[in-house]
Design a protein around this motif. Sequence first.
Motif, mmCIF file in Angstrom:
data_model
loop_
_atom_site.group_PDB
_atom_site.id
_atom_site.type_symbol
_atom_site.label_atom_id
_atom_site.label_comp_id
_atom_site.label_asym_id
_atom_site.label_seq_id
_atom_site.Cartn_x
_atom_site.Cartn_y
_atom_site.Cartn_z
ATOM 1 N N LEU A 182 0.762 -0.923 0.031
ATOM 2 C CA LEU A 182 -0.083 -0.287 0.379
ATOM 3 C C LEU A 182 1.473 1.061 0.380
ATOM 4 N N VAL A 183 2.021 1.451 1.353
ATOM 5 C CA VAL A 183 2.488 2.591 0.976
ATOM 6 C C VAL A 183 3.705 2.254 -0.205
ATOM 7 N N ARG A 184 4.211 1.208 -0.555
ATOM 8 C CA ARG A 184 4.706 1.141 -1.305
ATOM 9 C C ARG A 184 3.907 2.399 -3.072
ATOM 10 N N ASP A 185 2.842 1.403 -3.404
ATOM 11 C CA ASP A 185 1.735 1.945 -4.234
ATOM 12 C C ASP A 185 2.019 3.614 -3.582
ATOM 13 N N SER A 186 1.413 4.154 -3.343
ATOM 14 C CA SER A 186 0.604 5.734 -2.548
ATOM 15 C C SER A 186 1.504 6.131 -2.641
ATOM 16 N N GLY A 187 2.526 5.855 -1.958
ATOM 17 C CA GLY A 187 3.894 7.076 -1.695
ATOM 18 C C GLY A 187 3.576 8.040 -0.702
ATOM 19 N N ALA A 188 4.120 8.906 -0.508
ATOM 20 C CA ALA A 188 4.260 10.400 0.145
ATOM 21 C C ALA A 188 2.899 10.527 0.703
ATOM 22 N N GLY A 189 2.290 11.739 1.765
ATOM 23 C CA GLY A 189 1.609 11.965 1.405
ATOM 24 C C GLY A 189 0.911 11.748 3.520
ATOM 25 N N LEU A 190 -0.720 12.019 3.219
ATOM 26 C CA LEU A 190 -1.140 12.466 4.604
ATOM 27 C C LEU A 190 -1.787 10.707 4.643
ATOM 28 N N TYR A 191 -2.056 9.935 5.479
ATOM 29 C CA TYR A 191 -2.336 9.253 5.939
ATOM 30 C C TYR A 191 -3.298 8.327 6.822
ATOM 31 N N THR A 192 -4.614 7.810 6.771
ATOM 32 C CA THR A 192 -6.044 8.670 7.772
ATOM 33 C C THR A 192 -5.873 6.682 8.566
ATOM 34 N N VAL A 193 -5.591 6.669 9.491
ATOM 35 C CA VAL A 193 -6.417 5.222 9.866
ATOM 36 C C VAL A 193 -7.467 5.966 11.809
ATOM 37 N N ALA A 194 -8.589 4.826 11.059
ATOM 38 C CA ALA A 194 -9.691 4.503 11.814
ATOM 39 C C ALA A 194 -10.068 3.624 12.591
ATOM 40 N N GLN A 195 -10.356 3.787 13.818
ATOM 41 C CA GLN A 195 -11.101 1.964 14.646
ATOM 42 C C GLN A 195 -9.909 1.729 14.954
ATOM 43 N N VAL A 196 -9.238 2.537 15.280
ATOM 44 C CA VAL A 196 -8.847 1.420 16.386
ATOM 45 C C VAL A 196 -9.462 1.777 17.658
ATOM 46 N N ASN A 197 -9.434 0.842 17.800
ATOM 47 C CA ASN A 197 -9.987 0.244 19.286
ATOM 48 C C ASN A 197 -9.878 0.657 20.660
ATOM 49 N N VAL A 198 -10.360 1.889 21.121
ATOM 50 C CA VAL A 198 -9.983 2.421 21.634
ATOM 51 C C VAL A 198 -11.506 2.694 22.839
ATOM 52 N N ALA A 199 -11.166 2.750 23.850
ATOM 53 C CA ALA A 199 -12.180 3.075 24.236
ATOM 54 C C ALA A 199 -12.902 4.991 24.871
ATOM 55 N N ALA A 200 -13.636 5.146 25.895
ATOM 56 C CA ALA A 200 -13.950 6.609 25.959
ATOM 57 C C ALA A 200 -14.007 6.763 27.628
ATOM 58 N N GLY A 201 -14.039 7.707 28.058
ATOM 59 C CA GLY A 201 -14.863 8.046 29.200
ATOM 60 C C GLY A 201 -13.952 8.087 30.430
ATOM 61 N N ARG A 202 -13.641 8.156 31.781
ATOM 62 C CA ARG A 202 -12.542 8.347 32.648
ATOM 63 C C ARG A 202 -12.526 7.703 33.376
ATOM 64 N N SER A 203 -10.995 7.520 33.989
ATOM 65 C CA SER A 203 -11.173 6.435 35.195
ATOM 66 C C SER A 203 -9.941 6.569 35.388
ATOM 67 N N ALA A 204 -9.080 5.636 36.506
ATOM 68 C CA ALA A 204 -7.917 6.468 37.237
ATOM 69 C C ALA A 204 -7.037 5.837 35.974
ATOM 70 N N ALA A 205 -6.914 4.900 35.511
ATOM 71 C CA ALA A 205 -5.607 4.635 34.441
ATOM 72 C C ALA A 205 -6.094 5.222 33.478
ATOM 73 N N GLY A 206 -7.309 6.131 33.164
ATOM 74 C CA GLY A 206 -7.112 6.758 31.979
ATOM 75 C C GLY A 206 -7.272 6.057 30.911
ATOM 76 N N ALA A 207 -7.107 6.696 29.846
ATOM 77 C CA ALA A 207 -8.087 6.237 27.927
ATOM 78 C C ALA A 207 -6.642 6.733 27.231
#
Length: 365
Positions: A182-207
């Motif tokens: 993918l990167v060899r064919d697409s080259g330089a520029g802005l890449y977008t990454v979405a849907q990283v499995n991260v939780a929201a909210g508040r806790s002592a450990a933090g998000a």
Amino acid sequence: MRHSLGQLLRPVTVGVLALVAMWAPCGAPAAAPAAPPAPEASGLAFGQRYHALQHGGIVRAANSSATCRTAGSSSCADAQAGARAVNGDFDMFYVDVDRDANTYNSSRAEVRLPSGSRVTYARLYWGGNLRVGEQKPAEDNGRVLIAEPGGEYKELLADTVVGHDVADGADAFQASADVTRLVRDSGAGLYTVAQVNVAAGRSAAGAWGGWTLVVAYENPAEPLRHLSLWDGFAPLRSRTGPEVGLTGPDLPEGAGGQVGLVAYNGDRGTTGDSLTVTTGTPASTATLTDSANPAGDVLNSTVSGPAGAVPARVPAYANTLGYDSDVFTLGRGVLRAGDRMSLRLSSQRDAAWAGVLFAAVDARR
């Protein structure tokens, strides 16, 4: 609670970057079943993922996937601008820049390649905390969306064992996949990454959560270098941390280069963490610091470096509140001549996890 990745993917907007077909048009034969999730392990020993001796270097694009909620919090904007603050102090939510109602988090970062370069290897790493005010399902750890510059989202599946550890009030993971084509064919520029499995909210450990795209390239105009990438998944609190290295690199006197790391849940202002490089015979050890990463606080929630050439990010928060992806420039005199080099990442107080180390260092011609 936002929906999981599996519930959100749509065939009209999402391609597939894997050897599976997840959708078929009406009247077409049934699609092959989706690939099973990658296996998981609570800890992964660091090992070398890639090495090359070639004229060229390593570049990196990275960004966070979670930040504090600005509504009702005057200190959130200060934290995003770089003030000392930690994720456990805030109600955390998702970074989402793509204006796509089908994604709940997304961020962008630039792959910056010198003119005349050819990509020889590229790997995307992503990770985060699944348990904060909400609990995200672990079965989505090995799936993410990626879009090349000007392109549409493609689903990416982890192609190796996923690190997944429940400790210190957190449910932490890191996954990765080869994206060389993918990167060899697409080259330089802005890449977008979405849907990283991260939780929201508040806790002592933090998000926390984020992604890093590591790209090795060949370029005849650049010095001959050893290019190395190591990965794993290791808790760091009160531990010496992973040590990785090269034997036989034959470093010349006056060698220079760059060293990078990816780690999770480092807190700005909590001292006792370091990245060191050892070279030469007899061995000489140097602690790596720079203007963005003070001595004793290398895990300080930054996406930084390399010196003088920091790639663009959207958004570009100075304090990522728990995600570190840093590149250090090795000036002349840091590395000693010899046939050994090792890197060690350690933390005495941060309840952090190490995920990636990489290096591009001059070789003897």
